[in-house]
Design a protein around this motif. Structure first.
Motif, PDB file in Angstrom:
ATOM      1  N   ALA A  54       9.670  -1.292 -11.178  1.00  0.00           N
ATOM      2  CA  ALA A  54       8.933  -1.617  -9.951  1.00  0.00           C
ATOM      3  C   ALA A  54       9.537  -1.167  -8.743  1.00  0.00           C
ATOM      4  O   ALA A  54      10.722  -1.430  -8.664  1.00  0.00           O
ATOM      5  CB  ALA A  54       8.720  -2.988  -9.977  1.00  0.00           C
ATOM      6  N   ASP A  55       9.003  -0.553  -7.738  1.00  0.00           N
ATOM      7  CA  ASP A  55       9.729  -0.287  -6.295  1.00  0.00           C
ATOM      8  C   ASP A  55       9.340  -1.446  -5.261  1.00  0.00           C
ATOM      9  O   ASP A  55      10.269  -1.673  -4.322  1.00  0.00           O
ATOM     10  CB  ASP A  55       9.444   0.933  -5.693  1.00  0.00           C
ATOM     11  CG  ASP A  55       7.987   1.255  -5.520  1.00  0.00           C
ATOM     12  OD1 ASP A  55       7.009   0.525  -5.982  1.00  0.00           O
ATOM     13  OD2 ASP A  55       7.621   2.375  -4.846  1.00  0.00           O
ATOM     14  N   VAL A  56       8.128  -1.964  -5.541  1.00  0.00           N
ATOM     15  CA  VAL A  56       7.959  -3.396  -4.732  1.00  0.00           C
ATOM     16  C   VAL A  56       7.507  -4.608  -5.552  1.00  0.00           C
ATOM     17  O   VAL A  56       6.661  -4.096  -6.491  1.00  0.00           O
ATOM     18  CB  VAL A  56       7.004  -3.127  -3.637  1.00  0.00           C
ATOM     19  CG1 VAL A  56       6.422  -4.399  -3.095  1.00  0.00           C
ATOM     20  CG2 VAL A  56       7.331  -2.302  -2.629  1.00  0.00           C
ATOM     21  N   ARG A  68      12.209  -3.804  -3.400  1.00  0.00           N
ATOM     22  CA  ARG A  68      11.948  -4.511  -2.117  1.00  0.00           C
ATOM     23  C   ARG A  68      11.223  -5.464  -2.624  1.00  0.00           C
ATOM     24  O   ARG A  68      10.103  -5.428  -3.385  1.00  0.00           O
ATOM     25  CB  ARG A  68      11.261  -3.484  -1.231  1.00  0.00           C
ATOM     26  CG  ARG A  68      12.294  -2.057  -0.968  1.00  0.00           C
ATOM     27  CD  ARG A  68      11.408  -1.116  -0.269  1.00  0.00           C
ATOM     28  NE  ARG A  68      11.063  -1.318   1.117  1.00  0.00           N
ATOM     29  CZ  ARG A  68      10.352  -0.497   1.800  1.00  0.00           C
ATOM     30  NH1 ARG A  68       9.948   0.448   1.391  1.00  0.00           N
ATOM     31  NH2 ARG A  68      10.432  -0.869   3.259  1.00  0.00           N
ATOM     32  N   PHE A  69      11.502  -6.572  -2.163  1.00  0.00           N
ATOM     33  CA  PHE A  69      10.945  -7.769  -2.756  1.00  0.00           C
ATOM     34  C   PHE A  69      10.077  -8.749  -1.550  1.00  0.00           C
ATOM     35  O   PHE A  69      10.484  -8.777  -0.405  1.00  0.00           O
ATOM     36  CB  PHE A  69      11.994  -8.983  -3.126  1.00  0.00           C
ATOM     37  CG  PHE A  69      12.494  -8.784  -4.427  1.00  0.00           C
ATOM     38  CD1 PHE A  69      11.831  -9.072  -5.540  1.00  0.00           C
ATOM     39  CD2 PHE A  69      13.807  -8.223  -4.480  1.00  0.00           C
ATOM     40  CE1 PHE A  69      12.265  -8.759  -6.982  1.00  0.00           C
ATOM     41  CE2 PHE A  69      14.297  -8.230  -5.802  1.00  0.00           C
ATOM     42  CZ  PHE A  69      13.590  -8.442  -6.944  1.00  0.00           C
ATOM     43  N   VAL A  70       8.874  -8.953  -1.942  1.00  0.00           N
ATOM     44  CA  VAL A  70       8.156 -10.041  -1.104  1.00  0.00           C
ATOM     45  C   VAL A  70       8.402 -11.156  -1.853  1.00  0.00           C
ATOM     46  O   VAL A  70       7.864 -11.268  -3.106  1.00  0.00           O
ATOM     47  CB  VAL A  70       6.612  -9.635  -1.032  1.00  0.00           C
ATOM     48  CG1 VAL A  70       5.786 -10.571  -0.345  1.00  0.00           C
ATOM     49  CG2 VAL A  70       6.453  -8.248  -0.305  1.00  0.00           C
ATOM     50  N   GLU A 112      -6.087   2.554 -10.793  1.00  0.00           N
ATOM     51  CA  GLU A 112      -6.941   3.877 -11.219  1.00  0.00           C
ATOM     52  C   GLU A 112      -5.974   5.192 -10.660  1.00  0.00           C
ATOM     53  O   GLU A 112      -6.309   6.250 -11.178  1.00  0.00           O
ATOM     54  CB  GLU A 112      -8.097   4.003 -10.124  1.00  0.00           C
ATOM     55  CG  GLU A 112      -9.141   3.360 -10.879  1.00  0.00           C
ATOM     56  CD  GLU A 112      -9.148   1.848 -10.746  1.00  0.00           C
ATOM     57  OE1 GLU A 112      -9.369   1.120 -12.005  1.00  0.00           O
ATOM     58  OE2 GLU A 112      -8.761   1.091  -9.992  1.00  0.00           O
ATOM     59  N   ARG A 113      -4.950   4.854  -9.761  1.00  0.00           N
ATOM     60  CA  ARG A 113      -4.377   6.097  -9.253  1.00  0.00           C
ATOM     61  C   ARG A 113      -2.953   6.071  -9.780  1.00  0.00           C
ATOM     62  O   ARG A 113      -2.108   6.957  -9.276  1.00  0.00           O
ATOM     63  CB  ARG A 113      -4.237   6.146  -7.592  1.00  0.00           C
ATOM     64  CG  ARG A 113      -3.355   5.274  -6.921  1.00  0.00           C
ATOM     65  CD  ARG A 113      -3.626   5.356  -5.334  1.00  0.00           C
ATOM     66  NE  ARG A 113      -3.383   4.190  -4.623  1.00  0.00           N
ATOM     67  CZ  ARG A 113      -2.127   3.922  -4.357  1.00  0.00           C
ATOM     68  NH1 ARG A 113      -1.066   4.344  -4.595  1.00  0.00           N
ATOM     69  NH2 ARG A 113      -1.832   2.646  -3.501  1.00  0.00           N
ATOM     70  N   SER A 114      -2.571   5.362 -10.712  1.00  0.00           N
ATOM     71  CA  SER A 114      -1.311   5.104 -10.967  1.00  0.00           C
ATOM     72  C   SER A 114      -0.889   5.652 -12.600  1.00  0.00           C
ATOM     73  O   SER A 114      -1.618   4.535 -13.320  1.00  0.00           O
ATOM     74  CB  SER A 114      -0.597   3.619 -10.498  1.00  0.00           C
ATOM     75  OG  SER A 114       0.693   3.368 -11.265  1.00  0.00           O
ATOM     76  N   GLU A 169       0.827  -1.176   0.059  1.00  0.00           N
ATOM     77  CA  GLU A 169      -0.108   0.130  -0.050  1.00  0.00           C
ATOM     78  C   GLU A 169       0.921   1.321  -0.145  1.00  0.00           C
ATOM     79  O   GLU A 169       0.329   2.388  -0.579  1.00  0.00           O
ATOM     80  CB  GLU A 169      -0.993  -0.125   1.128  1.00  0.00           C
ATOM     81  CG  GLU A 169      -2.111  -1.186   0.920  1.00  0.00           C
ATOM     82  CD  GLU A 169      -3.179  -1.455   2.113  1.00  0.00           C
ATOM     83  OE1 GLU A 169      -4.147  -1.772   1.904  1.00  0.00           O
ATOM     84  OE2 GLU A 169      -2.698  -0.768   3.281  1.00  0.00           O
ATOM     85  N   GLY A 170       1.992   1.136   0.726  1.00  0.00           N
ATOM     86  CA  GLY A 170       3.224   2.364   0.629  1.00  0.00           C
ATOM     87  C   GLY A 170       3.902   2.340  -0.544  1.00  0.00           C
ATOM     88  O   GLY A 170       4.542   3.389  -0.853  1.00  0.00           O
ATOM     89  N   ALA A 171       3.589   1.588  -1.772  1.00  0.00           N
ATOM     90  CA  ALA A 171       4.619   1.550  -2.790  1.00  0.00           C
ATOM     91  C   ALA A 171       4.080   2.289  -4.066  1.00  0.00           C
ATOM     92  O   ALA A 171       2.541   2.680  -3.982  1.00  0.00           O
ATOM     93  CB  ALA A 171       4.681  -0.162  -3.381  1.00  0.00           C
TER      94      ALA A 171
END
Ligand SMILES: Cc1ncc(C[n+]2csc(CCOP(=O)(O)OP(=O)(O)O)c2C)c(N)n1
Ligand SMILES: [Mg+2]
Length: 567
Positions: free
Chosen positions: A282-284, A309-311, A353-355, A220-222
């Motif tokens: 990509a940042d995440v 940053r990886f999950v 929608e926001r990106s 959500e912060g990405a």
């Protein structure tokens, strides 16, 4: 524990008078009890394989006999990929078993489940250079999850069940069982045999609540979050939950080549032309069911941003954070994890929608897909490989399993023929092994008798296992083959002249000579009708398309080049 019915297990030629059973006749019942429905085999003189395979067929398992053991392993690999089950092969001692090595190695690197039952010289000969005596166990150890020599005949069922469990649990892979002739021929008292149950339920670990919170916070912060998936989706049956997750969150998706089509490429969030830009920016990245290797540039720069940053979600603890550390590393089943992520994140933030970033990626994909392909109407001779690919793209049924084998052949096809269903772009996987085309197509057709199976291969690729058309014809498996015939191993500019030239050989005559349907094409206008006839054939068919031997595909090896639009 249950006790055998001796009537079912007696060797008809053997111990009828007594209550004893011949050890190798235990295989049919135990494989059937483990849920095996098909096996690929080649018999040998004096090996323990014949009564073993006969017992399997009597137990209702379908047996497919082949012309080369390497092909048997590749068939088992294709079968496993398309059925989700464990592929099984049976081979005779010595060279009969070592011939299977390459196909087993492919499955190992592709993390596909397989059991190889390899006959072996008797232990009583050990060290005496007896007939076909080789240290097969040592030969196979580096390319399997586990290798066991069965020394105690009454433990055959238990060892088969163990091999099945090892092949199917965690990261999938092949398991080798070494079966000495003298042990296999031993008479057994059926009352002293332990019969394990079937595979049972395998663990499906979930993401802990704590880690779910951390993942939600990170995503959500990405600014530019991305989902990247691999074969774990297939093995855990997560196609549906993957779609729900991607659609619910609006996160863009990239896949490994092996699972192209897991979400059809016509879906706007499945990135195609813009996938390399997506990984670079990509940042995440939420990685599910795949591990770093050369195909994904080990999750490293320049394919990925240096500060990404990886999950990392994987069923296999060893694969989480391997080579490239994960910020959040989770051992979980892909389907379970995706359901949890849907519940936690799905629909909650509508990143698309926001990106502007996602909008840009999607727009680029649409623009590239709509681009006029000048090759589509190229009427020149020799045929432009992209003209051939255009015709295949038009005619390939959307539910087709599409196997690809070859170098230039794969390079041209992977950029120009989109993938709309799982099983498109079946290849050997990370091992880059030529010659898998015909056998993998056969294995896939065994797994999915109702789906059309199309194999596109190089003329070199046909040479390794083209003889397996005989297997397809004998077993009535109506695969459709297309040879991109550029008269050699790779194109002239790529391969130079040393050991490259094969000439425009008449591979279609090999297939028609064996009883299949074969056609040769040299003019662009002939491609479509020939492919239509091949697809409509009720017997295995082959269209031998002669293309320009100077046509070299742009870009580097599968996924390694990092240029826009490659896989
Ligand atoms: C089993 C195996 N042997 C050798 C190679 C090395 N190799 C890579 S591409 C290639 C030639 C492929 O020729 P072809 O199948 O005709 O495909 P094309 O590139 O011509 O389309 C070879 C021999 C390999 N990858 N795998
Ligand atoms: Mg070639």
């Amino acid at each position: 524990m249950s006790v055998a019915n001796p009537e079912q297990l007696l060797d008809p030629a053997g111990a009828e008078a007594s209550n004893e059973v011949m050890a190798q006749r235990l295989f049919g019942r135990i494989l059937r009890d483990q849920g095996v429905d098909s096996l690929f085999f080649m018999l040998g003189m004096g090996g323990p394989d014949s009564p073993a395979v006969t017992s399997c067929i009597e137990a209702g398992i379908k047996g497919y006999y082949v012309r080369h053991e390497g092909a048997a392993a590749m068939m088992a690999h294709g079968y496993a990929r398309m059925s989700g089950k464990c592929g099984v092969c049976v081979t005779s001692l010595g060279p009969g078993t070592t011939n299977a090595l390459t196909g087993v190695a492919n499955a190992y690197l592709d993390a596909s489940p397989m059991i190889l039952l390899g006959a072996a010289a008797p232990g009583t000969w050990l060290g005496r250079e007896g007939y076909q005596e080789q240290d097969q166990l040592s030969v196979f150890k580096p390319v399997v999850k586990a290798a066991h020599r069965v020394e105690v005949a009454s433990r055959i069922p238990e060892m088969v069940a163990l091999a099945h469990h090892e092949a199917m649990s965690g990261r999938r892979g092949p398991v080798y069982l070494d079966l000495p002739v003298d042990v296999m021929d031993r008479p057994l008292d059926p009352d002293n045999i332990f019969w394990p149950e079937g595979l049972g339920e395998l663990p499906k670990p979930a993401i802990s609540e704590h880690d779910l919170d951390r993942i939600a916070d990170l995503v959500e912060g990405a600014e530019r979050p991305l989902v990247m998936v691999g074969s774990g989706i297939v093995w855990s049956g997560a196609e549906k939950s993957l779609r729900e997750f991607v659609e619910g969150t609006g996160l863009p998706l990239v896949t490994t080549p092996q699972v192209r089509g897991v979400l059809p490429e016509a879906h706007e969030l499945t990135l195609t032309a813009s996938r390399n830009r997506a990984t670079r920016e990509a940042d995440v990245v939420i990685v599910i069911g795949t591990r770093p290797n050369w195909i994904n540039a080990h999750f490293r720069a320049p394919r990925f941003d240096r500060d990404v940053r990886f999950v990392n979600v994987n069923i296999e603890p060893e694969d989480v954070g391997r080579l490239t550390p994960a910020e959040i590393g989770v051992v979980a089943d892909a389907d379970v994890a995706l359901r949890q992520l849907v519940a936690r994140l799905g629909g909650s933030f509508g990143i698309r929608e926001r990106s502007d970033w996602v909008r840009g990626l999607v727009a680029k994909d649409v623009e590239v897909a709509r681009r006029e392909n000048p090759a589509a109407t190229d009427e020149s001779t020799p045929i432009n490989p992209l003209r051939m690919c255009h015709e295949i793209k038009q005619l390939l049924p959307s539910d087709a399993i599409f196997v690809v084998d070859g170098h230039e052949t794969l390079e041209f096809a992977r950029r120009s023929i989109p993938s709309e269903s799982l099983g498109n772009y079946l290849t050997s996987g990370p091992n880059g092994c030529m010659g898998v085309g015909v056998p993998m197509a056969i294995g896939a057709q065994v797994a999915c008798p109702d789906r059309p199976v199309v194999v596109l291969m190089g003329d070199g690729g046909f040479g390794w296992h083209g003889m397996e058309y005989d297997t397809a014809i004998r077993h009535e498996l109506p695969i459709t083959g297309i040879v991109m015939n550029n008269a050699g191993f790779t194109s002239r500019p790529t391969g130079g002249s040393t050991g490259r030239d094969l000439g425009y050989q008449r591979y279609e005559r090999v297939v028609s000579g064996l009883g299949g349907q074969g056609e040769r094409v040299t003019e662009p206008a002939e491609i479509r009708p020939a492919l239509e006839r091949a697809l409509a054939a009720t017997v295995p068919s082959l269209v031998n398309i002669c293309v320009d031997q100077d046509a070299a595909a742009p870009g580097g090896l599968l996924g390694a080049s990092g240029i826009e639009g490659t896989w």
